[in-house]
Design an enzyme around this catalytic site. Structure first.
Site, PDB file in Angstrom:
ATOM      1  N   GLU A 111    -104.714  10.613  59.605  1.00 57.76           N
ATOM      2  CA  GLU A 111    -104.304  11.863  60.504  1.00 57.76           C
ATOM      3  C   GLU A 111    -104.040  13.078  59.903  1.00 57.76           C
ATOM      4  O   GLU A 111    -103.545  12.931  58.735  1.00 57.76           O
ATOM      5  CB  GLU A 111    -103.027  11.361  61.119  1.00 57.76           C
ATOM      6  CG  GLU A 111    -102.252  12.439  62.033  1.00 57.76           C
ATOM      7  CD  GLU A 111    -103.158  12.596  63.186  1.00 57.76           C
ATOM      8  OE1 GLU A 111    -103.835  11.977  63.904  1.00 57.76           O
ATOM      9  OE2 GLU A 111    -103.462  13.871  63.298  1.00 57.76           O
ATOM     10  N   PHE A 112    -104.405  14.215  60.521  1.00 56.39           N
ATOM     11  CA  PHE A 112    -104.180  15.305  59.748  1.00 56.39           C
ATOM     12  C   PHE A 112    -103.393  16.414  60.463  1.00 56.39           C
ATOM     13  O   PHE A 112    -103.385  17.721  60.334  1.00 56.39           O
ATOM     14  CB  PHE A 112    -105.757  16.178  59.767  1.00 56.39           C
ATOM     15  CG  PHE A 112    -106.800  15.192  58.966  1.00 56.39           C
ATOM     16  CD1 PHE A 112    -106.848  15.554  57.644  1.00 56.39           C
ATOM     17  CD2 PHE A 112    -107.641  14.445  59.479  1.00 56.39           C
ATOM     18  CE1 PHE A 112    -107.607  14.823  56.733  1.00 56.39           C
ATOM     19  CE2 PHE A 112    -108.422  13.533  58.615  1.00 56.39           C
ATOM     20  CZ  PHE A 112    -108.492  13.868  57.380  1.00 56.39           C
ATOM     21  N   PHE A 117    -103.134  29.615  53.556  1.00 50.78           N
ATOM     22  CA  PHE A 117    -102.543  28.627  52.642  1.00 50.78           C
ATOM     23  C   PHE A 117    -102.479  29.257  51.336  1.00 50.78           C
ATOM     24  O   PHE A 117    -102.692  28.609  50.244  1.00 50.78           O
ATOM     25  CB  PHE A 117    -103.376  27.386  52.450  1.00 50.78           C
ATOM     26  CG  PHE A 117    -102.585  26.283  53.034  1.00 50.78           C
ATOM     27  CD1 PHE A 117    -102.376  26.136  54.478  1.00 50.78           C
ATOM     28  CD2 PHE A 117    -101.652  25.324  52.324  1.00 50.78           C
ATOM     29  CE1 PHE A 117    -101.522  25.029  55.190  1.00 50.78           C
ATOM     30  CE2 PHE A 117    -100.832  24.291  52.625  1.00 50.78           C
ATOM     31  CZ  PHE A 117    -100.685  24.335  54.196  1.00 50.78           C
ATOM     32  N   GLY A 139     -93.256  21.393  50.238  1.00 53.59           N
ATOM     33  CA  GLY A 139     -92.126  19.825  50.148  1.00 53.59           C
ATOM     34  C   GLY A 139     -92.899  19.285  51.290  1.00 53.59           C
ATOM     35  O   GLY A 139     -94.126  19.392  51.606  1.00 53.59           O
ATOM     36  N   TYR A 144     -99.845  31.508  50.575  1.00 56.88           N
ATOM     37  CA  TYR A 144     -98.565  32.243  50.601  1.00 56.88           C
ATOM     38  C   TYR A 144     -97.622  31.795  49.301  1.00 56.88           C
ATOM     39  O   TYR A 144     -97.510  30.656  49.346  1.00 56.88           O
ATOM     40  CB  TYR A 144     -97.987  32.032  51.923  1.00 56.88           C
ATOM     41  CG  TYR A 144     -98.589  32.807  53.114  1.00 56.88           C
ATOM     42  CD1 TYR A 144     -98.113  34.140  53.139  1.00 56.88           C
ATOM     43  CD2 TYR A 144     -99.397  32.192  53.684  1.00 56.88           C
ATOM     44  CE1 TYR A 144     -98.662  35.028  53.984  1.00 56.88           C
ATOM     45  CE2 TYR A 144    -100.173  33.036  54.967  1.00 56.88           C
ATOM     46  CZ  TYR A 144     -99.621  34.099  55.109  1.00 56.88           C
ATOM     47  OH  TYR A 144    -100.253  34.726  56.009  1.00 56.88           O
ATOM     48  N   CYS A 184     -95.563  14.639  53.043  1.00 55.49           N
ATOM     49  CA  CYS A 184     -96.932  14.640  52.701  1.00 55.49           C
ATOM     50  C   CYS A 184     -97.527  15.139  51.389  1.00 55.49           C
ATOM     51  O   CYS A 184     -97.893  14.399  50.450  1.00 55.49           O
ATOM     52  CB  CYS A 184     -97.721  15.116  53.795  1.00 55.49           C
ATOM     53  SG  CYS A 184     -97.473  14.289  55.408  1.00 55.49           S
ATOM     54  N   THR A 189    -101.314   7.303  55.707  1.00 52.38           N
ATOM     55  CA  THR A 189    -102.078   7.539  54.819  1.00 52.38           C
ATOM     56  C   THR A 189    -101.951   6.660  53.654  1.00 52.38           C
ATOM     57  O   THR A 189    -100.939   6.503  52.938  1.00 52.38           O
ATOM     58  CB  THR A 189    -101.568   9.210  54.179  1.00 52.38           C
ATOM     59  OG1 THR A 189    -101.520  10.128  55.203  1.00 52.38           O
ATOM     60  CG2 THR A 189    -102.309   9.562  52.978  1.00 52.38           C
TER      61      THR A 189
HETATM   62  N1  LIG Z   1     -95.505  13.473  58.822  1.00 53.15           N
HETATM   63  C1  LIG Z   1     -96.656  13.902  58.956  1.00 53.15           C
HETATM   64  O1  LIG Z   1     -96.894  15.001  58.858  1.00 53.15           O
HETATM   65  C2  LIG Z   1     -97.800  13.116  58.614  1.00 53.15           C
HETATM   66  C3  LIG Z   1     -99.123  13.779  58.524  1.00 53.15           C
HETATM   67  C4  LIG Z   1    -100.339  12.911  58.506  1.00 53.15           C
HETATM   68  C5  LIG Z   1    -100.073  11.642  57.918  1.00 53.15           C
HETATM   69  N2  LIG Z   1     -98.982  11.278  57.717  1.00 53.15           N
HETATM   70  C6  LIG Z   1     -98.816   9.734  57.088  1.00 53.15           C
HETATM   71  O2  LIG Z   1     -98.587   8.976  58.111  1.00 53.15           O
HETATM   72  C7  LIG Z   1     -97.522   7.967  57.931  1.00 53.15           C
HETATM   73  C8  LIG Z   1     -96.524   8.001  58.771  1.00 53.15           C
HETATM   74  O3  LIG Z   1     -95.749   9.187  58.527  1.00 53.15           O
HETATM   75  P1  LIG Z   1     -94.548   9.720  59.188  1.00 53.15           P
HETATM   76  O4  LIG Z   1     -94.206  11.013  58.804  1.00 53.15           O
HETATM   77  O5  LIG Z   1     -94.754   9.418  60.661  1.00 53.15           O
HETATM   78  O6  LIG Z   1     -93.375   8.464  58.879  1.00 53.15           O
HETATM   79  P2  LIG Z   1     -91.923   8.203  59.509  1.00 53.15           P
HETATM   80  O7  LIG Z   1     -91.234   7.630  58.391  1.00 53.15           O
HETATM   81  O8  LIG Z   1     -91.495   9.643  60.347  1.00 53.15           O
HETATM   82  O9  LIG Z   1     -92.304   7.085  60.565  1.00 53.15           O
HETATM   83  C9  LIG Z   1     -92.506   5.764  60.041  1.00 53.15           C
HETATM   84  C10 LIG Z   1     -91.654   4.811  61.035  1.00 53.15           C
HETATM   85  O10 LIG Z   1     -92.393   3.522  61.013  1.00 53.15           O
HETATM   86  C11 LIG Z   1     -91.380   2.640  61.582  1.00 53.15           C
HETATM   87  N3  LIG Z   1     -91.628   1.304  60.585  1.00 53.15           N
HETATM   88  C12 LIG Z   1     -91.713   1.210  59.469  1.00 53.15           C
HETATM   89  N4  LIG Z   1     -92.185  -0.375  59.319  1.00 53.15           N
HETATM   90  C13 LIG Z   1     -92.378  -0.682  60.698  1.00 53.15           C
HETATM   91  C14 LIG Z   1     -92.747  -1.959  61.243  1.00 53.15           C
HETATM   92  N5  LIG Z   1     -93.312  -3.022  60.228  1.00 53.15           N
HETATM   93  N6  LIG Z   1     -92.925  -2.166  62.713  1.00 53.15           N
HETATM   94  C15 LIG Z   1     -92.548  -1.152  63.356  1.00 53.15           C
HETATM   95  N7  LIG Z   1     -92.023   0.024  62.772  1.00 53.15           N
HETATM   96  C16 LIG Z   1     -91.949   0.255  61.503  1.00 53.15           C
HETATM   97  C17 LIG Z   1     -90.085   3.215  60.597  1.00 53.15           C
HETATM   98  O11 LIG Z   1     -88.997   2.979  61.346  1.00 53.15           O
HETATM   99  C18 LIG Z   1     -90.349   4.704  61.051  1.00 53.15           C
HETATM  100  O12 LIG Z   1     -89.911   5.148  62.460  1.00 53.15           O
HETATM  101  C19 LIG Z   1     -97.466   8.111  56.296  1.00 53.15           C
HETATM  102  O13 LIG Z   1     -98.378   7.584  55.567  1.00 53.15           O
HETATM  103  C20 LIG Z   1     -97.654   9.582  56.187  1.00 53.15           C
HETATM  104  O14 LIG Z   1     -98.035   9.987  54.775  1.00 53.15           O
HETATM  105  C21 LIG Z   1     -97.691  11.940  58.113  1.00 53.15           C
END
Ligand SMILES: NC(=O)c1ccc[n+]([C@@H]2O[C@H](COP(=O)([O-])OP(=O)(O)OC[C@H]3O[C@@H](n4cnc5c(N)ncnc54)[C@H](O)[C@@H]3O)[C@@H](O)[C@H]2O)c1
Length: 490
Positions: free
Chosen positions: A154-155, A255, A263, A257, A266, A121
């Site tokens: 991603e959603f 949504f 928290g 509730y 995101c 994101t």
């Molecule tokens: N978690 C969710 O529910 C969700 C949903 C939609 C979008 N997003 C977005 O997706 C993105 C990722 O979120 P997440 O929750 O998966 O993050 P996360 O912190 O769980 O995972 C990120 C991973 O990237 C790795 N990383 C960082 N730099 C790197 C590099 N240069 N090379 C290889 N690996 C590297 C880290 O070690 C970590 O394992 C964010 O922008 C988040 O806002 C998250």
């Protein structure tokens, strides 16, 4: 297709494993070598229902592999996803440092034309910055081939991520490049069979769509929490109100509730980042700011209720806490309301006996073996020796507790319910005081019953006649034990 995914976190892992499940050849890269080793053995480092199985399938079918080497991830690849974190910077804007670093690594090692898909994101304009970073890197190496940068936010929802990825309600792709559109269609074809879920748009609109979606969802939660706070002040029941407004199809039941705040990794950071984007363009996003402030305030509500109930005397008290993760079906404690609650209790000199079905390790990783925190193996064990129960997450296993056990075991039979799991009249009839969010009918145990309850509880709440002393709310005569007042209305 040959796909690489940079980042083995919640999003990267789900993306990689689900693409591999359909037959794409997928390599998933992380800088965390231990995580990569674990994944190679088929051990999933996060709790996400169904994910370990999809990973196992990919490893078994040799469509999924894990690496810590960027060279490996850039070799013979058609599409490279960037799925690294974009945490909040100090000013609230999204820190795109990891995304741009990944772009730089790709530029340093890619040897053929490819599509770079930004799944993280990211603020509007980041894909352009990624494209510039890649072009500069390739130029610096004196190599020339076409690299198109595409936005594909991603959603997925944590807790339902595999299903969400496999059956998406939309696949947003930001690109106007015809070849990239064709390749993205091929890539997502296995997830797009029932009806066309793909929406193509310009890169900036795609980037903004993700923030707009999360801001809208966060707004719904802060809205209902605001109404819940008003409900408390006018002695109305937010649960009735919620159902009443949800019946309007223009509003809907999803949504809305009320609870102890949103928290996760995101909503809080994305609302802040969108606010920062607007401020950067000299626009004051009043609504976004209110959404964030209401939520920050809401996370304090449970502790304020606890303070009110115990007349501010929390030092030395012990609280059972059910639910550490920011929502059920995940072990993620990023920005979880439970953290605000525990930290406030510790500051007041109280201690916590916590239980969560999945987030105990995450909690241990955050707080270590700190004083004032005991992690217990069952929800019943957490109750032992506790003054009161606080619920922060609506795990299914908390919905029908043994109320008799709670009455017998808690020193002061009272539940502070941050997720409105129970009917107040049912709980009070069982002999427990009940404090939810925005509930009328909350408050004292049904007179008489409470006297039979909890032989070892703190009798300071009983008056001389043996009846329960009504807990005093300094500001409201009608609704016991709740927080309110002018600061809330502001
Ligand atoms: N978690 C969710 O529910 C969700 C949903 C939609 C979008 N997003 C977005 O997706 C993105 C990722 O979120 P997440 O929750 O998966 O993050 P996360 O912190 O769980 O995972 C990120 C991973 O990237 C790795 N990383 C960082 N730099 C790197 C590099 N240069 N090379 C290889 N690996 C590297 C880290 O070690 C970590 O394992 C964010 O922008 C988040 O806002 C998250």
């Amino acid at each position: 297709m040959r796909v690489s995914v940079i980042g083995c976190g919640y999003v990267g892992l789900v993306t990689a494993a689900c693409l591999a499940q359909t037959g794409h050849q997928v390599k998933c890269l992380d800088i965390d070598v231990d995580r990569v080793e674990q994944l190679r053995r088929g051990v999933c480092p996060i709790f996400e229902p169904g994910l370990e199985e999809v990973i196992a399938n990919g490893l078994r079918d040799h469509t999924l592999s894990f690496t810590a080497e960027i060279e490996e991830a850039c070799r013979e690849v058609d599409v490279i996803f960037i799925a690294v974190g974009t945490p909040s910077g100090e000013d609230g804007s999204a820190d795109t440092g990891y995304v741009l670093a990944a772009a730089g690594q790709i530029a340093a090692h890619l040897d053929q034309a490819a599509i770079v898909v930004v799944k993280s994101t990211v603020p509007v304009g980041t894909c352009d910055a990624v494209a510039r970073r890649v072009a500069e890197g390739l130029g610096g190496r004196g190599v020339r081939f076409a690299v198109t940068v595409v936005s594909n936010p991603e959603f997925l929802k944590e807790g339902a991520a595999v299903n969400d990825f496999m059956k998406p309600d939309r696949i947003i792709v930001g690109t106007e490049d015809r070849q990239a559109i064709q390749r993205m269609r091929e890539l997502y074809a296995p997830f797009n069979r029932n009806h066309d879920r793909m929406m193509f748009m310009d890169v900036r609109s795609a980037e903004l769509t993700k923030y707009a979606a999360n801001a809208m969802l966060a707004t719904k939660i802060s809205f209902i929490n605001e109404i819940a706070n008003i409900a408390e002040l006018v002695n109305a029941d937010i649960e009735k109100v919620r159902q009443g407004i949800g019946a309007d199809p223009r509003i809907g039941h999803h949504f809305i509730y009320p609870g102890c705040g949103f928290g996760g990794s995101c909503f809080p950071k994305d609302v802040r980042a969108l606010e920062a984007t607007a401020l950067d363009r000299n626009y004051r996003p009043r609504l976004l700011r209110a959404v964030r402030e209401i939520n920050d305030r809401q996370k304090q509500r449970l502790v304020e209720k606890v303070h009110d109930y115990f007349d501010g005397e929390l030092r030395g008290r012990v609280f059972a806490l059910w639910g550490l993760s920011f929502k059920p079906q995940t072990d993620d404690m990023r920005a979880a309301p439970s953290r605000v609650v525990m930290e406030a209790l510790w500051r007041s000199g109280a201690s916590v006996r916590a239980y969560d079905p999945q987030a105990m390790e995450a909690c241990q990783a955050i707080y270590g073996d700190r004083e004032g925190l005991s992690l217990l193996g069952t929800k019943e064990a957490a109750i032992k020796g506790a003054d009161a129960l606080i619920i922060c997450t609506e795990w299914k296993g908390f919905w029908a507790p043994d109320f008799d056990y709670l009455v017998e075991t808690l020193k002061t039979p009272v539940i502070f319910d941050g997720r409105n799991l129970f009917d107040p009249s049912l709980v009070t009839a069982k002999g427990l005081d009940y404090i939810g969010i925005g509930r009328s009918g909350q408050g004292q145990a049904t007179p008489g019953l409470r006297l039979q309850a909890g032989s070892n509880r703190n009798d300071s709440l009983l008056d001389k006649t043996g009846g329960p002393v009504p807990f005093q709310n300094s500001r409201s005569a009608t609704v016991p034990g709740i927080w309110g007042g002018p600061d809330q209305a502001a």
